[in-house]
Design a protein around this motif. Structure first.
Motif, PDB file in Angstrom:
ATOM      1  N   ASP A 178      52.600 -43.387  31.646  1.00 27.97           N
ATOM      2  CA  ASP A 178      51.391 -42.830  33.259  1.00 27.97           C
ATOM      3  C   ASP A 178      50.425 -44.262  33.230  1.00 27.97           C
ATOM      4  OD1 ASP A 178      53.362 -41.880  32.538  1.00 27.97           O
ATOM      5  OD2 ASP A 178      52.765 -39.440  33.144  1.00 27.97           O
ATOM      6  N   GLU A 179      49.385 -43.565  32.122  1.00 25.72           N
ATOM      7  CA  GLU A 179      49.072 -44.592  31.990  1.00 25.72           C
ATOM      8  C   GLU A 179      48.874 -45.536  32.291  1.00 25.72           C
ATOM      9  OE1 GLU A 179      49.089 -42.089  29.878  1.00 25.72           O
ATOM     10  OE2 GLU A 179      47.704 -40.583  30.002  1.00 25.72           O
ATOM     11  N   ILE A 180      49.103 -46.491  31.723  1.00 29.04           N
ATOM     12  CA  ILE A 180      49.330 -48.350  32.363  1.00 29.04           C
ATOM     13  C   ILE A 180      49.274 -48.513  33.088  1.00 29.04           C
ATOM     14  CG2 ILE A 180      51.014 -49.690  31.462  1.00 29.04           C
ATOM     15  CD1 ILE A 180      51.033 -48.735  28.076  1.00 29.04           C
ATOM     16  N   ILE A 181      50.749 -47.553  33.567  1.00 32.80           N
ATOM     17  CA  ILE A 181      51.072 -47.727  35.540  1.00 32.80           C
ATOM     18  C   ILE A 181      50.480 -47.306  36.372  1.00 32.80           C
ATOM     19  CG2 ILE A 181      52.884 -46.942  37.190  1.00 32.80           C
ATOM     20  CD1 ILE A 181      55.153 -47.190  34.523  1.00 32.80           C
ATOM     21  N   GLY A 182      49.333 -46.468  35.886  1.00 33.73           N
ATOM     22  CA  GLY A 182      48.710 -45.976  36.902  1.00 33.73           C
ATOM     23  C   GLY A 182      47.409 -47.108  37.105  1.00 33.73           C
ATOM     24  N   ARG A 183      47.269 -47.456  35.886  1.00 31.29           N
ATOM     25  CA  ARG A 183      46.057 -48.621  36.083  1.00 31.29           C
ATOM     26  C   ARG A 183      47.529 -50.437  36.612  1.00 31.29           C
ATOM     27  NH1 ARG A 183      40.880 -47.932  35.787  1.00 31.29           N
ATOM     28  NH2 ARG A 183      40.170 -50.244  34.572  1.00 31.29           N
ATOM     29  N   GLY A 184      48.082 -50.163  37.428  1.00 28.09           N
ATOM     30  CA  GLY A 184      48.664 -50.886  37.854  1.00 28.09           C
ATOM     31  C   GLY A 184      49.191 -51.688  37.305  1.00 28.09           C
ATOM     32  N   TRP A 185      49.612 -52.085  35.828  1.00 31.29           N
ATOM     33  CA  TRP A 185      50.984 -52.783  35.309  1.00 31.29           C
ATOM     34  C   TRP A 185      52.657 -52.186  35.866  1.00 31.29           C
ATOM     35  CZ3 TRP A 185      49.658 -55.580  30.531  1.00 31.29           C
ATOM     36  CH2 TRP A 185      48.550 -56.282  30.554  1.00 31.29           C
ATOM     37  N   SER A 252      61.808 -41.757  15.018  1.00 36.54           N
ATOM     38  CA  SER A 252      62.485 -43.446  16.153  1.00 36.54           C
ATOM     39  C   SER A 252      61.044 -44.638  16.155  1.00 36.54           C
ATOM     40  CB  SER A 252      63.023 -42.638  17.363  1.00 36.54           C
ATOM     41  OG  SER A 252      62.171 -42.659  18.166  1.00 36.54           O
ATOM     42  N   PHE A 253      60.989 -45.433  16.527  1.00 40.81           N
ATOM     43  CA  PHE A 253      60.281 -46.979  16.756  1.00 40.81           C
ATOM     44  C   PHE A 253      60.678 -46.597  18.032  1.00 40.81           C
ATOM     45  CE2 PHE A 253      58.312 -50.406  17.700  1.00 40.81           C
ATOM     46  CZ  PHE A 253      57.380 -50.372  16.814  1.00 40.81           C
ATOM     47  N   ASN A 254      59.593 -46.790  19.269  1.00 37.93           N
ATOM     48  CA  ASN A 254      59.627 -47.292  20.789  1.00 37.93           C
ATOM     49  C   ASN A 254      59.482 -48.794  20.815  1.00 37.93           C
ATOM     50  OD1 ASN A 254      61.661 -44.630  22.027  1.00 37.93           O
ATOM     51  ND2 ASN A 254      59.833 -44.300  19.785  1.00 37.93           N
ATOM     52  N   VAL A 255      59.359 -49.269  21.548  1.00 45.19           N
ATOM     53  CA  VAL A 255      59.241 -50.296  22.879  1.00 45.19           C
ATOM     54  C   VAL A 255      59.244 -50.334  23.919  1.00 45.19           C
ATOM     55  CG1 VAL A 255      60.145 -52.181  21.786  1.00 45.19           C
ATOM     56  CG2 VAL A 255      57.903 -52.371  22.001  1.00 45.19           C
ATOM     57  N   GLN A 256      57.742 -50.876  24.614  1.00 46.41           N
ATOM     58  CA  GLN A 256      58.236 -50.381  26.087  1.00 46.41           C
ATOM     59  C   GLN A 256      57.992 -51.574  26.911  1.00 46.41           C
ATOM     60  OE1 GLN A 256      59.998 -48.703  29.033  1.00 46.41           O
ATOM     61  NE2 GLN A 256      59.169 -50.963  30.108  1.00 46.41           N
ATOM     62  N   ALA A 257      57.968 -52.715  27.572  1.00 45.00           N
ATOM     63  CA  ALA A 257      57.414 -54.119  28.160  1.00 45.00           C
ATOM     64  C   ALA A 257      56.743 -53.847  29.279  1.00 45.00           C
ATOM     65  CB  ALA A 257      57.900 -55.006  27.685  1.00 45.00           C
ATOM     66  N   PHE A 258      55.543 -54.605  29.571  1.00 42.64           N
ATOM     67  CA  PHE A 258      54.960 -54.207  30.947  1.00 42.64           C
ATOM     68  C   PHE A 258      54.693 -56.005  31.055  1.00 42.64           C
ATOM     69  CE2 PHE A 258      54.185 -50.132  28.840  1.00 42.64           C
ATOM     70  CZ  PHE A 258      54.530 -49.123  29.871  1.00 42.64           C
ATOM     71  N   ARG A 259      54.574 -55.941  32.533  1.00 40.61           N
ATOM     72  CA  ARG A 259      53.033 -57.246  32.720  1.00 40.61           C
ATOM     73  C   ARG A 259      52.285 -56.851  33.864  1.00 40.61           C
ATOM     74  NH1 ARG A 259      56.421 -61.603  31.564  1.00 40.61           N
ATOM     75  NH2 ARG A 259      58.143 -62.166  32.518  1.00 40.61           N
ATOM     76  N   PRO A 260      51.456 -57.294  33.591  1.00 43.17           N
ATOM     77  CA  PRO A 260      50.193 -57.008  33.697  1.00 43.17           C
ATOM     78  C   PRO A 260      50.280 -56.644  35.972  1.00 43.17           C
ATOM     79  CG  PRO A 260      50.617 -59.446  33.455  1.00 43.17           C
ATOM     80  CD  PRO A 260      51.169 -58.770  32.962  1.00 43.17           C
ATOM     81  N   PRO A 261      48.650 -55.843  36.090  1.00 46.96           N
ATOM     82  CA  PRO A 261      48.871 -55.931  37.768  1.00 46.96           C
ATOM     83  C   PRO A 261      49.061 -57.283  37.818  1.00 46.96           C
ATOM     84  CG  PRO A 261      47.035 -54.818  36.763  1.00 46.96           C
ATOM     85  CD  PRO A 261      48.088 -55.467  35.664  1.00 46.96           C
ATOM     86  N   GLN A 262      49.100 -58.328  39.303  1.00 45.91           N
ATOM     87  CA  GLN A 262      48.859 -59.453  39.482  1.00 45.91           C
ATOM     88  C   GLN A 262      47.755 -59.640  40.724  1.00 45.91           C
ATOM     89  OE1 GLN A 262      51.983 -61.024  39.566  1.00 45.91           O
ATOM     90  NE2 GLN A 262      52.469 -60.565  38.385  1.00 45.91           N
TER      91      GLN A 262
END
Ligand SMILES: C[S@@+](CC[C@H](N)C(=O)[O-])C[C@H]1O[C@@H](n2cnc3c(N)ncnc32)[C@H](O)[C@@H]1O
Length: 262
Positions: A178-185, A252-262
């Motif tokens: 949520d925090e990462i998405i909240g920052r526009g990613w 478990s080991f987890n990974v999520q990829a994100f794209r930065p804000p445009q």
């Protein structure tokens, strides 16, 4: 000056012994990260909070030039020792510095890797913004975390006790995007998961608490810490017949990829 982040210099001597993955899990975690980011031998990577190279060393065969930054020189010293012991040929370029003020030009990297770091940085928003700045257009951030490598019941006994005694700490919460998405990613693909088993006894957890092996225990005053340890000790005495017997903990080991804000 650093950003009041939690340095792991104090943990350098025992970090790998307490956090290391079995070799097969290490390789699987690296493959998972590489797959999530579509990394190739041409990918220019920066790892934030690179530490002892627990992630970097197994990642290295999957990438091109690999850079790492950490505020803790002792942690990076361990990485160098491991590289020397393995006569590892592929270089890893290390910088002592702060993820909230990256000493790199904009659009420098194809991928950023970050595993268990943002929760240690009070200004994690600045670190995210910096990651976005140094990523080239089309670049990707690979955010990874472990789940449940400790006894969940005992962790809850500890957490419930400490939360009552230590209200108001509310930083970056791992396991939540949520925090990462909240920052526009934006999420890029689905979360990838590698499941494995950790062998640990109830008393291993108790020893870890007593020795303050985990950073979430470092800020707690001695009296509160001792009372929390006593609460866990009492729970173990009441509920476990063989507290030294290792148990299989689903992890478990987890990974999520994100794209930065445009
Ligand atoms: C829990 S360790 C994880 C190390 C490695 N990523 C791994 O998964 O094994 C967190 C690392 O982040 C580093 N760190 C904390 N705050 C930082 C900051 N502001 N900038 C760079 N590194 C930081 C710590 O010193 C430590 O080495």
């Amino acid at each position: 000056m650093t950003s009041n982040s939690i340095s792991f210099d104090r943990a350098a001597d025992y970090y790998d012994a307490t956090r290391g993955f079995p070799p097969s899990v290490e390789r699987e975690a690296a493959a998972l990260i590489a797959g999530a980011g579509g990394l190739t031998a041409a990918t220019r990577v920066l790892e934030l909070g690179i530490g002892t190279g627990r992630i970097a060393l197994p990642m290295r065969p999957h990438t091109g030039p690999y850079f790492g930054i950490d505020i803790a020189t002792a942690m990076m010293g361990k990485l160098r020792e491991k590289q020397a012991a393995a006569s590892s040929a592929a270089p890893i370029y290390l910088t002592q510095g702060d993820a909230t003020r990256l000493p790199f030009a904009a659009n420098t990297f194809d991928a950023i890797i970050v595993v268990h770091v943002f929760h240690l940085i009070p200004q994690w928003q600045a670190a995210l913004d910096e990651a976005g700045r140094v990523l080239r257009p089309g670049g990707v951030m690979l955010y990874g975390w472990n789940r449940a490598r400790q006894d969940q019941v005992l962790s809850k006994v500890w957490d419930d006790f400490i939360r009552m005694a230590d209200k108001g700490r509310d930083g970056f919460r791992e396991e939540r995007a949520d925090e990462i998405i909240g920052r526009g990613w934006t999420k890029h693909g689905d979360r990838r998961i590698h499941e494995f088993t950790t062998l640990r006894s109830p008393n291993d957890f108790l020893i870890g608490l007593k020795q303050r092996q985990w950073s979430h225990t470092w800020h707690i005053d001695d009296a509160t810490h001792a009372a929390g340890v006593a609460a866990v000790e009492a729970h173990i005495a009441a509920h476990y017949d063989q507290p030294d017997k290792p148990r299989e903990l689903p992890s478990s080991f987890n990974v999520q990829a994100f794209r930065p804000p445009q």
